[in-house]
Write an enzyme that holds these catalytic residues in place. Structure first.
Site, mmCIF file in Angstrom:
data_model
loop_
_atom_site.group_PDB
_atom_site.id
_atom_site.type_symbol
_atom_site.label_atom_id
_atom_site.label_comp_id
_atom_site.label_asym_id
_atom_site.label_seq_id
_atom_site.Cartn_x
_atom_site.Cartn_y
_atom_site.Cartn_z
ATOM 1 N N LYS A 51 0.795 -1.230 0.000
ATOM 2 C CA LYS A 51 0.000 0.000 0.000
ATOM 3 C C LYS A 51 0.825 1.277 0.000
ATOM 4 O O LYS A 51 0.375 2.330 0.457
ATOM 5 C CB LYS A 51 -0.985 0.017 1.195
ATOM 6 C CG LYS A 51 -1.977 -1.102 1.151
ATOM 7 C CD LYS A 51 -2.878 -0.976 -0.061
ATOM 8 C CE LYS A 51 -3.274 -2.315 -0.599
ATOM 9 N NZ LYS A 51 -3.922 -2.240 -1.911
ATOM 10 N N HIS A 108 7.412 -7.287 -2.090
ATOM 11 C CA HIS A 108 7.124 -6.679 -0.783
ATOM 12 C C HIS A 108 8.098 -7.228 0.271
ATOM 13 O O HIS A 108 7.932 -6.970 1.454
ATOM 14 C CB HIS A 108 5.708 -7.033 -0.313
ATOM 15 C CG HIS A 108 4.603 -6.323 -1.034
ATOM 16 N ND1 HIS A 108 4.619 -4.983 -1.298
ATOM 17 C CD2 HIS A 108 3.411 -6.782 -1.513
ATOM 18 C CE1 HIS A 108 3.493 -4.643 -1.916
ATOM 19 N NE2 HIS A 108 2.751 -5.715 -2.070
ATOM 20 N N SER A 138 -4.996 2.708 3.971
ATOM 21 C CA SER A 138 -5.176 2.021 2.692
ATOM 22 C C SER A 138 -5.274 0.506 2.907
ATOM 23 O O SER A 138 -6.124 -0.177 2.315
ATOM 24 C CB SER A 138 -3.993 2.373 1.777
ATOM 25 O OG SER A 138 -4.144 1.802 0.517
HETATM 26 S S1 PPS Z 1 -0.553 -3.134 -3.182
HETATM 27 O O1 PPS Z 1 -1.826 -3.879 -2.992
HETATM 28 O O2 PPS Z 1 0.366 -3.315 -2.043
HETATM 29 O O3 PPS Z 1 0.093 -3.447 -4.438
HETATM 30 O O4 PPS Z 1 -1.002 -1.604 -3.171
HETATM 31 P P1 PPS Z 1 -0.126 -0.370 -3.643
HETATM 32 O O5 PPS Z 1 -0.172 -0.285 -5.117
HETATM 33 O O6 PPS Z 1 1.220 -0.399 -2.995
HETATM 34 O O7 PPS Z 1 -0.861 0.860 -2.999
HETATM 35 C C1 PPS Z 1 -2.177 1.210 -3.330
HETATM 36 C C2 PPS Z 1 -2.312 2.690 -3.001
HETATM 37 O O8 PPS Z 1 -1.635 3.478 -3.992
HETATM 38 C C3 PPS Z 1 -2.563 4.406 -4.536
HETATM 39 N N1 PPS Z 1 -2.209 4.729 -5.924
HETATM 40 C C4 PPS Z 1 -2.009 5.969 -6.368
HETATM 41 N N2 PPS Z 1 -2.007 7.161 -5.744
HETATM 42 C C5 PPS Z 1 -1.797 8.261 -6.488
HETATM 43 N N3 PPS Z 1 -1.578 8.246 -7.820
HETATM 44 C C6 PPS Z 1 -1.549 7.068 -8.504
HETATM 45 N N4 PPS Z 1 -1.344 7.056 -9.818
HETATM 46 C C7 PPS Z 1 -1.768 5.862 -7.765
HETATM 47 N N5 PPS Z 1 -1.818 4.553 -8.090
HETATM 48 C C8 PPS Z 1 -2.092 3.871 -6.954
HETATM 49 C C9 PPS Z 1 -3.892 3.686 -4.419
HETATM 50 O O9 PPS Z 1 -4.982 4.564 -4.585
HETATM 51 C C10 PPS Z 1 -3.776 3.124 -3.011
HETATM 52 O O10 PPS Z 1 -3.861 4.133 -1.999
HETATM 53 P P2 PPS Z 1 -5.243 4.510 -1.275
HETATM 54 O O11 PPS Z 1 -4.837 5.419 -0.152
HETATM 55 O O12 PPS Z 1 -5.881 3.251 -0.793
HETATM 56 O O13 PPS Z 1 -6.045 5.227 -2.301
#
Ligand code: PPS
Length: 299
Positions: A51, A108, A138
């Protein structure tokens, strides 16, 4: 003797050397076999605590490395371009040996589980970190939509579960501390989610410099545009809509959820926040790491 221990608040997980693995998806023998995984000098590993911006960075790496991805002539799952090393079920090609260089990987894993060849070598690691209050928020939502995780009844319950590291990947504090304090052993670039939010173009340029990938201004513009939250929200791969139904309930939540800084404020009480701040101070102050905690730039 079984070297693993149970995880108190999630029976889907087992703990091993401080990390929590999914029993079904990440059996111990497979995790241990990663110690024999052969690293090439031009491999690129993108590492995150869950996340923290994993899919976002997978998208950016795909756009930087693949012309077809950038110009829209290719429609391939980013998880195939930047596959996980620790999820056997994700692997189409288990040891990835037949993949042409440069190979891109996501993980991870904590620093002590990655293939040893990554240490003191030329292969590159990009470690993305995010302020842990937003990571927690998240992950709380993610837990509800992931069919292979035990769902918390409320945020207060999850707060303690997160602090105790009873979640996939274990404690955030240990993950970040491990990678950060062992940084001299790796060819590593640290990136912060919040910096990507504030100035994505600069971070992409920084990544390109680290990766020795020169992009002209037009290509850079495309990478930045296609990696914005609004663009990725429309991308079925970024939202994992192609994953089998038994993994996630996408009616409950989305991978591209809010994509902002400071959403923790909508769930964390003042008391929980104070507790968190005290713990953060105790566990992380000596590292000198600073995070942006809200969109007003609160550090
Ligand atoms: S995972 O399941 O571990 O692979 O998740 P991960 O991709 O690490 O994290 C998901 C969060 O990243 C946000 N996200 C973004 N934020 C801003 N801009 C872009 N382009 C973007 N892409 C992914 C996603 O919305 C999740 O955060 P939260 O706070 O839940 O919205």
């Amino acid at each position: 003797m079984d070297p693993t221990t149970p995880v108190l608040r999630d029976s889907n997980l087992y703990r091993y050397k401080g990390f929590c693995f999914f029993k079904e998806l990440m059996p111990l023998d497979f995790i241990e076999s990663l110690q024999d995984f052969e690293i090439r000098d031009d491999d690129v590993f993108m590492i995150t605590y869950p996340k923290s911006g994993t899919i976002w960075t997978q998208q950016i790496l795909s756009l930087i490395y693949c012309d077809g991805y950038r110009n829209g002539t290719e429609f391939i799952d980013t998880a195939e371009k930047v596959p996980w090393i620790e999820f056997r079920s994700y692997d189409k090609d288990a040891d990835c040996n037949s993949r042409p260089s440069p190979r891109l990987f996501a993980s991870h894993l904590s620093y002590n589980f990655v293939p040893p060849g990554l240490k003191n070598g030329k292969a590159k690691v990009i470690y993305v970190m995010r302020n842990p209050k937003d990571v927690m928020k998240s992950l709380y939502h993610f837990e509800a939509m992931a069919n292979y995780a035990e769902t918390s009844p409320d945020f207060g319950h999850f707060f303690h579960k997160f602090l105790d590291g009873d979640v996939f990947a274990g404690a955030w504090f240990d993950h970040v501390r491990g990678w950060y304090t062992h940084k001299d052993e790796f060819n590593i670039l640290f990136i912060k989610y919040e910096d990507m939010i504030m100035d994505l173009r600069s971070v992409v340029k920084q990544m390109c410099t680290f990766l020795d990938k020169e992009l002209d201004d037009e290509s850079l513009d495309i990478v930045v545009k296609r990696a914005t939250f609004n663009e990725m929200k429309k991308d079925p791969f970024a939202n994992k809509e192609n994953m089998p139904d038994n993994f996630f309930d996408l009616k409950i939540g989305k991978f591209m959820r809010k994509g902002t800084i400071g959403d923790w404020k909508n769930s964390m009480t003042v008391a929980l926040n104070e507790k968190f701040d005290a713990l953060f101070q105790e566990k992380m102050a000596d590292l000198g790491l600073h995070f942006i905690w809200d969109m007003n730039g609160g550090i």
